[in-house]
Design an enzyme around this catalytic site. Sequence first.
Site, mmCIF file in Angstrom:
data_model
loop_
_atom_site.group_PDB
_atom_site.id
_atom_site.type_symbol
_atom_site.label_atom_id
_atom_site.label_comp_id
_atom_site.label_asym_id
_atom_site.label_seq_id
_atom_site.Cartn_x
_atom_site.Cartn_y
_atom_site.Cartn_z
ATOM 1 N N TYR A 107 -9.320 5.149 7.759
ATOM 2 C CA TYR A 107 -9.460 5.469 9.195
ATOM 3 C C TYR A 107 -10.517 6.560 9.318
ATOM 4 O O TYR A 107 -10.387 7.620 8.689
ATOM 5 C CB TYR A 107 -8.136 5.983 9.762
ATOM 6 C CG TYR A 107 -7.057 4.945 9.916
ATOM 7 C CD1 TYR A 107 -6.254 4.563 8.842
ATOM 8 C CD2 TYR A 107 -6.827 4.326 11.137
ATOM 9 C CE1 TYR A 107 -5.266 3.607 8.974
ATOM 10 C CE2 TYR A 107 -5.828 3.365 11.296
ATOM 11 C CZ TYR A 107 -5.058 3.008 10.209
ATOM 12 O OH TYR A 107 -4.080 2.061 10.354
ATOM 13 N N PRO A 114 -4.131 -0.215 18.817
ATOM 14 C CA PRO A 114 -3.880 -0.651 17.431
ATOM 15 C C PRO A 114 -4.052 0.441 16.379
ATOM 16 O O PRO A 114 -3.759 0.230 15.218
ATOM 17 C CB PRO A 114 -4.903 -1.766 17.222
ATOM 18 C CG PRO A 114 -5.961 -1.508 18.222
ATOM 19 C CD PRO A 114 -5.304 -0.865 19.392
ATOM 20 N N TYR A 140 3.822 6.491 10.376
ATOM 21 C CA TYR A 140 3.009 5.322 10.058
ATOM 22 C C TYR A 140 3.840 4.248 9.346
ATOM 23 O O TYR A 140 3.729 3.070 9.647
ATOM 24 C CB TYR A 140 1.825 5.737 9.171
ATOM 25 C CG TYR A 140 0.756 4.661 9.028
ATOM 26 C CD1 TYR A 140 0.869 3.671 8.049
ATOM 27 C CD2 TYR A 140 -0.347 4.628 9.872
ATOM 28 C CE1 TYR A 140 -0.090 2.674 7.919
ATOM 29 C CE2 TYR A 140 -1.316 3.631 9.746
ATOM 30 C CZ TYR A 140 -1.173 2.661 8.767
ATOM 31 O OH TYR A 140 -2.130 1.660 8.650
ATOM 32 N N HIS A 200 0.844 -1.201 0.000
ATOM 33 C CA HIS A 200 0.000 0.000 0.000
ATOM 34 C C HIS A 200 0.875 1.246 0.000
ATOM 35 O O HIS A 200 1.761 1.398 0.824
ATOM 36 C CB HIS A 200 -0.909 0.016 1.249
ATOM 37 C CG HIS A 200 -2.106 -0.876 1.104
ATOM 38 N ND1 HIS A 200 -3.194 -0.791 1.949
ATOM 39 C CD2 HIS A 200 -2.372 -1.862 0.218
ATOM 40 C CE1 HIS A 200 -4.104 -1.681 1.573
ATOM 41 N NE2 HIS A 200 -3.626 -2.357 0.526
ATOM 42 N N LYS A 258 1.150 -0.438 15.206
ATOM 43 C CA LYS A 258 2.551 -0.538 15.636
ATOM 44 C C LYS A 258 2.879 -1.807 16.412
ATOM 45 O O LYS A 258 4.055 -2.098 16.613
ATOM 46 C CB LYS A 258 2.896 0.677 16.518
ATOM 47 C CG LYS A 258 2.961 1.992 15.751
ATOM 48 C CD LYS A 258 4.026 1.969 14.697
ATOM 49 C CE LYS A 258 3.856 3.086 13.680
ATOM 50 N NZ LYS A 258 4.458 2.721 12.399
HETATM 51 C C1 PHB Z 1 -5.984 -4.732 10.880
HETATM 52 O O1 PHB Z 1 -5.940 -5.008 9.659
HETATM 53 O O2 PHB Z 1 -6.402 -5.547 11.732
HETATM 54 C C2 PHB Z 1 -5.516 -3.358 11.326
HETATM 55 C C3 PHB Z 1 -4.960 -2.495 10.393
HETATM 56 C C4 PHB Z 1 -4.521 -1.237 10.797
HETATM 57 C C5 PHB Z 1 -4.657 -0.864 12.126
HETATM 58 C C6 PHB Z 1 -5.207 -1.742 13.073
HETATM 59 C C7 PHB Z 1 -5.645 -3.001 12.668
HETATM 60 O O3 PHB Z 1 -4.248 0.385 12.523
#
Ligand code: PHB
Length: 390
Positions: A200, A292, A383, A72, A296
Amino acid sequence: MRVQVAIIGSGPAGLLLGQLLYKAGISNVIIEQRSKEYVLGRIRAGVLEQGTVDLMDEAGVGQRMHAEGLVHDGTELCFKGERHRIDFKKLVNKTVMIYGQTEVTRDLMDAREAEGLTTVYEAHNVSVHDFDGAHPKVRYEQDGVTHEVQCDFIAGCDGFHGVCRASVPQDALRTYERVYPFGWLGILSDTPPVSHELIYCNHERGFALCSQRSPTRSRYYVQCSLDDKAENWSDEAFWAELRLRLDEEAAANLITGPSIEKSIAPLRSFVAEPLRFGTLFLAGDAAHIVPPTGAKGLNLAASDVRFLWQAMVDHYRGNQVALEHYSERCLSRIWKAERFSWWMTSLMHRFPDTGEFGQKIQEAELAYLVGSTAAATSLAENYVGLPFQD
Ligand code: PHB
Ligand code: APR
């Protein structure tokens, strides 16, 4: 049994360390309390920083990740009903790899088995001893027999609830913690992801995240209250709530289907200091936890493992410097990741005291972020993973 390094825990940290040490000719055993199937059954995040991808390659287990992982170049922030892209490639010339932690764990387990390396699963009453001296030991029970492993070092890769940090004299340990007043209700579904990158979402009803595992498997989350229960949410109720938090286009494009996993995870920031106690070294979730939101957790575990692996290789070559500086080098990177994860969580979630003013402030910060190259670059470089300060 005698090995150079006894690793407690067969999660990503323990398995990655075991593979790297093996390739460096350092003998090791992994002692795991659960079954292999239980460990593989855990559903966890799936965003790998380039540093983690490189470490998987270094460990010789990157083939399937490169074949099946999704690279990505950016991510999207959704707020006030609109989506805005943060272009990692353009801003910091880096990308991330979407590849489930379960797959990382599976690849590492398969490689370990193929090399004929020892992992003791379903080890009971694991205990660690004499790590304040030169002859540390690990004891565990299996089939009614008590076994002892003599080693030079113990690697505590046994997660937040493990035995290693708990075995350290509490006056030798400092801990820092923040528990968040909400959880994440997550769903896994064999449906195509709503978008080709992650989304997000900041919404006054609460945070939402659209993630993925493959072109045919999606992972979605909505912020929920801590006293909520996954069984209280039908699939239909989950999809309806997710749609309310998405922008119109994503809500319209969302392909729903039956959940194959549904669970609620609490959110916490936690750091234990230091990470070394004589010949015992903590790595991964045994030493720290991040919410999450910043993706990280796995990457920080890999970061600790990278430092510990290099330090142990140096030790057996007669150089103690890296081992002596293990804790401070890890903590420097850990705290920067803790800050970023706390910042992303504070920016994207609805807290009990957010209120209308707080919502406007979050929206103003998001508008600034997506409108400022400097601000977007700051998000992007955190990130994708800050550089290792070797
Ligand atoms: C996930 O794919 O479970 C996932 C991806 C990004 C995040 C948290 C969880 O920030
Ligand atoms: N004895 C032996 N094994 C133990 C013990 C014990 N007393 N306690 C815990 N374990 C095992 C757990 O069963 C688990 O398999 O240690 C392992 C720790 O693995 P993780 O919790 O996955 O931690 P880590 O390897 O550091 O990986 C961090 O995993 O939980 C996610 O979000 C986290 O992505 C991050 C990653």
